[in-house]
Write a protein that holds these residues in place. Structure first.
Motif, short mmCIF file in Angstrom:
data_model
loop_
_atom_site.label_atom_id
_atom_site.label_comp_id
_atom_site.label_asym_id
_atom_site.label_seq_id
_atom_site.Cartn_x
_atom_site.Cartn_y
_atom_site.Cartn_z
N ILE A 70 0.96 -1.26 0.08
CA ILE A 70 -0.02 -0.01 -0.06
C ILE A 70 0.73 1.26 0.08
O ILE A 70 0.79 2.09 -0.73
CB ILE A 70 -0.92 0.04 1.18
N SER A 71 1.75 1.23 1.20
CA SER A 71 2.52 2.49 1.13
C SER A 71 3.81 2.43 0.60
O SER A 71 4.61 3.35 0.48
CB SER A 71 2.41 3.10 2.68
N ARG A 72 4.31 1.29 0.51
CA ARG A 72 5.70 1.05 -0.09
C ARG A 72 6.90 1.92 0.77
O ARG A 72 7.83 2.36 -0.10
CB ARG A 72 5.97 1.38 -1.69
N GLY A 73 6.87 1.82 2.04
CA GLY A 73 7.76 2.47 2.80
C GLY A 73 7.82 4.09 3.10
O GLY A 73 8.48 4.67 3.75
N ARG A 74 6.54 4.37 2.35
CA ARG A 74 6.33 6.01 2.72
C ARG A 74 5.05 6.09 3.99
O ARG A 74 4.30 5.25 3.78
CB ARG A 74 5.66 6.50 1.42
N LEU A 75 5.44 7.31 4.61
CA LEU A 75 4.40 7.67 5.42
C LEU A 75 3.83 9.03 5.40
O LEU A 75 4.92 9.73 5.14
CB LEU A 75 4.64 7.24 6.92
N CYS A 76 2.85 9.45 5.65
CA CYS A 76 2.41 10.91 5.73
C CYS A 76 2.94 11.50 7.00
O CYS A 76 3.42 10.74 7.74
CB CYS A 76 0.78 10.95 5.44
N PRO A 77 2.97 12.70 7.15
CA PRO A 77 3.31 13.22 8.23
C PRO A 77 2.47 12.89 9.51
O PRO A 77 3.39 12.62 10.74
CB PRO A 77 2.87 15.00 8.25
N LYS A 78 1.36 12.38 9.39
CA LYS A 78 0.69 12.01 10.73
C LYS A 78 1.31 10.49 10.95
O LYS A 78 1.29 10.31 12.11
CB LYS A 78 -0.70 11.94 10.48
N GLY A 79 1.42 10.02 10.08
CA GLY A 79 1.87 8.29 10.22
C GLY A 79 3.25 8.50 10.61
O GLY A 79 3.56 7.56 11.51
N SER A 80 4.18 9.36 10.20
CA SER A 80 5.55 9.60 10.68
C SER A 80 5.58 9.88 12.12
O SER A 80 6.49 9.56 12.84
CB SER A 80 6.35 10.50 9.69
N ALA A 81 4.54 10.62 12.53
CA ALA A 81 4.71 10.98 14.19
C ALA A 81 4.08 9.92 14.87
O ALA A 81 3.49 10.36 15.99
CB ALA A 81 4.15 12.51 14.07
N SER A 82 3.32 8.98 14.42
CA SER A 82 2.48 8.03 15.31
C SER A 82 3.21 7.55 16.55
O SER A 82 2.53 7.07 17.31
CB SER A 82 1.83 6.88 14.48
N GLU A 83 4.40 7.44 16.53
CA GLU A 83 5.26 7.05 17.44
C GLU A 83 5.05 8.02 18.87
O GLU A 83 5.06 7.66 20.07
CB GLU A 83 6.80 7.27 17.39
N GLN A 84 4.51 9.31 18.73
CA GLN A 84 4.04 10.10 19.99
C GLN A 84 2.71 9.42 20.41
O GLN A 84 2.37 9.89 21.57
CB GLN A 84 3.80 11.44 19.23
N LEU A 85 1.77 8.76 19.74
CA LEU A 85 0.75 8.43 20.35
C LEU A 85 1.11 7.35 21.42
O LEU A 85 0.25 7.26 22.51
CB LEU A 85 -0.06 7.31 19.26
N VAL A 86 2.20 6.79 21.27
CA VAL A 86 2.61 5.49 22.30
C VAL A 86 3.20 6.18 23.52
O VAL A 86 3.27 5.90 24.66
CB VAL A 86 3.33 4.56 21.49
N ASN A 87 4.45 7.31 23.12
CA ASN A 87 4.97 7.62 24.18
C ASN A 87 4.69 9.00 24.55
O ASN A 87 5.53 9.69 25.48
CB ASN A 87 6.40 7.92 23.45
N SER A 88 3.49 9.36 24.33
CA SER A 88 3.08 10.90 24.86
C SER A 88 2.92 10.93 26.31
O SER A 88 2.51 10.11 26.68
CB SER A 88 1.85 11.27 24.17
N PRO A 89 3.38 11.94 27.09
CA PRO A 89 3.35 11.89 28.47
C PRO A 89 1.75 12.04 28.73
O PRO A 89 1.35 12.04 30.03
CB PRO A 89 4.15 13.05 28.95
N GLY A 90 1.03 12.78 27.91
CA GLY A 90 -0.40 12.90 28.25
C GLY A 90 -1.35 11.78 27.82
O GLY A 90 -2.69 12.13 27.82
N ARG A 91 -0.75 10.72 27.21
CA ARG A 91 -1.65 9.56 27.09
C ARG A 91 -2.32 9.11 28.44
O ARG A 91 -1.66 8.98 29.31
CB ARG A 91 -0.78 8.42 26.43
N GLN A 92 -3.63 8.85 28.10
CA GLN A 92 -4.74 8.65 29.11
C GLN A 92 -4.68 7.06 29.02
O GLN A 92 -4.73 6.41 28.09
CB GLN A 92 -6.09 8.86 28.96
N TYR A 93 -4.62 6.13 30.18
CA TYR A 93 -4.78 4.79 30.44
C TYR A 93 -5.94 4.35 31.28
O TYR A 93 -6.01 3.26 31.60
CB TYR A 93 -3.59 4.38 31.14
N LYS A 94 -6.55 5.36 31.74
CA LYS A 94 -7.86 5.13 32.53
C LYS A 94 -9.05 5.80 31.90
O LYS A 94 -8.83 6.61 31.39
CB LYS A 94 -7.44 5.61 34.01
#
Length: 188
Positions: free
Chosen positions: A79-103
């Motif tokens: 589908i993407s052949r190794g490319r990511l859009c700006p949002k996809g490239s920044a998706s690591e922030q979804l996991v490591n964001s200090p503001g991420r809610q777990y509850k």
């Protein structure tokens, strides 16, 4: 730092090494040759799918010490052949964001503060409100007696981050509940 030599110029290295177009190692500086990718010391690499839209771009997730250290496009993805859009490239922030809610957080009507809620209790509250809203807004027949069997008190607006299977199930759920106002951001 040593003394600069005329022989270290990239153009000189280019012609003495046979790299006449300057696209090979002749144009790389010593510093460039010494650096390594930030993901080189990852413990594992996992293939994944970008969570942002329904396109389904492939991602490589690099993990070290049970923490995501980087996400890049997957070159094996058809589908993407190794490319990511700006949002996809920044998706690591979804996991490591200090503001991420777990509850689950809940703010009662007219309350100022959020309170933590048990996940099962939150699901039960949502289900109770869904059923009550459906019951209160149910239209069985129109003024002429023709069957309607619908509710106008429930609507669904899906997001583009859902895949086709999730959208299919949501459409089936809301249709079975009698909702007719079903829309998706990806179609808008």
């Amino acid at each position: 730092m040593g003394r600069f030599s005329f022989l270290e110029w990239p153009v000189v290295r280019q012609f003495t090494s046979g790299d006449h177009l300057g696209r090979g190692p002749a144009v790389a500086s010593r510093r460039t040759r010494e650096i390594a990718p930030r993901t080189a010391d990852a413990d594992s690499v996992t293939q994944s799918i970008c969570p942002y839209c329904a396109v389904g771009c492939g991602q490589l997730v690099y993990v070290k010490d049970d923490k995501v250290i980087g996400i890049e496009g997957d070159p094996d993805s058809p589908i993407s052949r190794g490319r990511l859009c700006p949002k996809g490239s920044a998706s690591e922030q979804l996991v490591n964001s200090p503001g991420r809610q777990y509850k689950v957080l809940y703010r009662a009507p007219r309350a100022k503060d959020w309170e933590e809620l048990d996940r099962d209790k939150a699901i039960e509250m949502i289900a109770d409100r869904f059923i009550e809203s459906r019951r209160n807004g149910w239209q069985d027949r129109d003024a002429d007696g023709k069957p309607l069997r619908r509710t106008m008190s429930i609507a669904s607006l899906g997001g583009a981050t859902l895949d086709n299977e999730e959208n299919y199930l949501i459409k089936k759920l809301f249709t079975a509940a009698g909702a007719i106002q079903i829309e998706n951001q990806a179609r808008i």
